[in-house]
Design a protein around this motif. Structure first.
Motif, mmCIF file in Angstrom:
data_model
loop_
_atom_site.group_PDB
_atom_site.id
_atom_site.type_symbol
_atom_site.label_atom_id
_atom_site.label_comp_id
_atom_site.label_asym_id
_atom_site.label_seq_id
_atom_site.Cartn_x
_atom_site.Cartn_y
_atom_site.Cartn_z
ATOM 1 N N VAL A 270 12.062 2.021 -8.507
ATOM 2 C CA VAL A 270 12.106 0.989 -9.559
ATOM 3 C C VAL A 270 13.091 1.845 -10.396
ATOM 4 N N THR A 271 14.418 1.106 -10.657
ATOM 5 C CA THR A 271 15.578 1.762 -11.561
ATOM 6 C C THR A 271 15.554 0.677 -12.542
ATOM 7 N N SER A 272 15.792 1.358 -13.797
ATOM 8 C CA SER A 272 16.282 0.467 -15.042
ATOM 9 C C SER A 272 17.521 0.738 -15.535
ATOM 10 N N ARG A 273 18.191 -0.255 -16.006
ATOM 11 C CA ARG A 273 19.483 -0.062 -16.719
ATOM 12 C C ARG A 273 19.743 -1.018 -17.814
ATOM 13 N N TRP A 274 20.358 -0.399 -18.912
ATOM 14 C CA TRP A 274 20.688 -0.822 -20.080
ATOM 15 C C TRP A 274 22.194 -1.329 -20.084
ATOM 16 N N ALA A 275 22.457 -2.537 -20.430
ATOM 17 C CA ALA A 275 23.794 -2.851 -20.651
ATOM 18 C C ALA A 275 24.246 -3.629 -22.041
ATOM 19 N N ARG B 1 0.767 -1.192 0.090
ATOM 20 C CA ARG B 1 0.145 -0.091 0.096
ATOM 21 C C ARG B 1 0.882 1.383 0.045
ATOM 22 N N ASP B 2 1.955 1.306 0.879
ATOM 23 C CA ASP B 2 2.740 2.369 0.975
ATOM 24 C C ASP B 2 3.771 2.698 -0.396
ATOM 25 N N GLY B 3 3.830 1.629 -1.187
ATOM 26 C CA GLY B 3 4.593 1.925 -2.571
ATOM 27 C C GLY B 3 5.819 0.980 -2.263
ATOM 28 N N THR B 4 6.121 0.512 -1.100
ATOM 29 C CA THR B 4 7.436 -0.373 -1.059
ATOM 30 C C THR B 4 7.088 -1.748 -1.798
ATOM 31 N N SER B 5 7.846 -2.528 -1.772
ATOM 32 C CA SER B 5 7.792 -3.745 -2.322
ATOM 33 C C SER B 5 8.589 -4.823 -1.707
ATOM 34 N N SER B 6 8.336 -6.174 -2.429
ATOM 35 C CA SER B 6 9.135 -7.356 -1.902
ATOM 36 C C SER B 6 10.487 -7.447 -2.451
ATOM 37 N N GLY B 7 10.760 -6.463 -3.511
ATOM 38 C CA GLY B 7 11.961 -6.504 -4.369
ATOM 39 C C GLY B 7 12.428 -7.691 -5.187
ATOM 40 N N GLY B 8 13.258 -7.113 -6.057
ATOM 41 C CA GLY B 8 13.777 -8.109 -7.223
ATOM 42 C C GLY B 8 14.201 -7.558 -8.168
ATOM 43 N N ILE B 9 14.611 -8.344 -8.881
ATOM 44 C CA ILE B 9 15.328 -7.852 -10.189
ATOM 45 C C ILE B 9 14.898 -8.604 -11.563
ATOM 46 N N PHE B 10 14.286 -7.790 -12.423
ATOM 47 C CA PHE B 10 13.962 -8.376 -13.761
ATOM 48 C C PHE B 10 14.938 -8.216 -14.766
ATOM 49 N N ALA B 11 15.773 -9.271 -15.167
ATOM 50 C CA ALA B 11 16.789 -8.846 -15.922
ATOM 51 C C ALA B 11 16.507 -9.649 -17.575
ATOM 52 N N MET B 12 16.337 -8.951 -18.371
ATOM 53 C CA MET B 12 16.035 -9.572 -19.865
ATOM 54 C C MET B 12 17.435 -9.641 -20.701
ATOM 55 N N LYS B 13 17.576 -10.484 -21.553
ATOM 56 C CA LYS B 13 18.855 -10.533 -22.318
ATOM 57 C C LYS B 13 18.333 -11.151 -23.636
ATOM 58 N N SER B 14 18.968 -10.797 -24.658
ATOM 59 C CA SER B 14 19.075 -11.228 -25.845
ATOM 60 C C SER B 14 20.311 -11.579 -26.416
ATOM 61 N N ARG B 15 20.657 -11.921 -27.487
ATOM 62 C CA ARG B 15 21.938 -12.398 -28.006
ATOM 63 C C ARG B 15 22.973 -11.235 -27.708
ATOM 64 N N SER B 16 22.369 -9.859 -27.988
ATOM 65 C CA SER B 16 23.514 -8.829 -27.872
ATOM 66 C C SER B 16 23.108 -7.867 -26.937
ATOM 67 N N ARG B 17 22.052 -7.989 -26.226
ATOM 68 C CA ARG B 17 21.601 -6.771 -25.174
ATOM 69 C C ARG B 17 21.115 -7.279 -23.946
ATOM 70 N N ARG B 18 21.244 -6.415 -22.911
ATOM 71 C CA ARG B 18 20.717 -6.871 -21.748
ATOM 72 C C ARG B 18 20.014 -5.464 -21.067
ATOM 73 N N PHE B 19 18.847 -6.050 -20.350
ATOM 74 C CA PHE B 19 18.103 -4.924 -19.635
ATOM 75 C C PHE B 19 17.653 -5.386 -18.509
ATOM 76 N N SER B 20 17.802 -4.312 -17.312
ATOM 77 C CA SER B 20 17.417 -4.989 -16.021
ATOM 78 C C SER B 20 16.575 -3.888 -15.289
ATOM 79 N N VAL B 21 15.579 -4.355 -14.587
ATOM 80 C CA VAL B 21 14.631 -3.326 -13.658
ATOM 81 C C VAL B 21 14.936 -3.749 -12.406
ATOM 82 N N THR B 22 15.474 -2.969 -11.480
ATOM 83 C CA THR B 22 15.749 -3.360 -10.135
ATOM 84 C C THR B 22 14.546 -2.567 -9.264
ATOM 85 N N ILE B 23 14.074 -3.389 -8.583
ATOM 86 C CA ILE B 23 12.848 -2.761 -7.520
ATOM 87 C C ILE B 23 13.730 -2.872 -6.157
#
Length: 137
Positions: free
Chosen positions: A132-137, A103-125
């Motif tokens: 919520v922080t996103s990062r391209w690699a 309810r207050d906007g906090t979360s259980s936390g986690g990282i959603f990391a997506m990857k393809s052959r040449s790219r990576r993207f992650s969302v950290t909570i």
């Protein structure tokens, strides 16, 4: 007097033009294909990030806990889901089994990391603040 067949192209000239067009296409198509798959990955990354941010906003707005579980049916109350069919490319996602926003906007936390052959993207909570922080690699 005019020469017969003075106008037009010879067979050799036509073959040279066709060969040149084929060479240009052979060089251009791989670049176009790479561009299309790159855009599809970017679209998928944005969809994942937006679904996470929407879940957080829904939890705060409706003053209740919202669960976002990837690759399962949508939550009947919110309609929130991340399904493979919604993502335009075949990607691997490493994630917690389910992400909860409270309810207050906090979360259980986690990282959603997506990857393809040449790219990576992650969302950290962050579990403490719910940021919520996103990062391209």
């Amino acid at each position: 007097m005019k020469k017969p067949f003075a106008n037009g192209f010879t067979l050799l000239e036509m073959l040279v033009v066709i060969a040149a067009a084929g060479l240009i296409a052979a060089i251009g198509f791989p670049a176009i294909d790479k561009s299309i798959s790159s855009r599809a990955f970017n679209t998928a990354a944005v969809q994942v990030e937006l679904a996470i941010r929407e879940a957080q906003a829904t939890a705060i707005r409706e003053n209740r806990t919202v669960r976002l579980a990837p690759f399962v049916k949508a939550d009947p109350r919110t309609g929130l889901a991340l399904t493979r069919s919604a993502l335009p490319v075949d990607i691997d996602i490493e994630q917690p089994a389910a992400l909860r926003f409270f309810r207050d906007g906090t979360s259980s936390g986690g990282i959603f990391a997506m990857k393809s052959r040449s790219r990576r993207f992650s969302v950290t909570i962050d579990p403490q603040t719910g940021v919520v922080t996103s990062r391209w690699a």
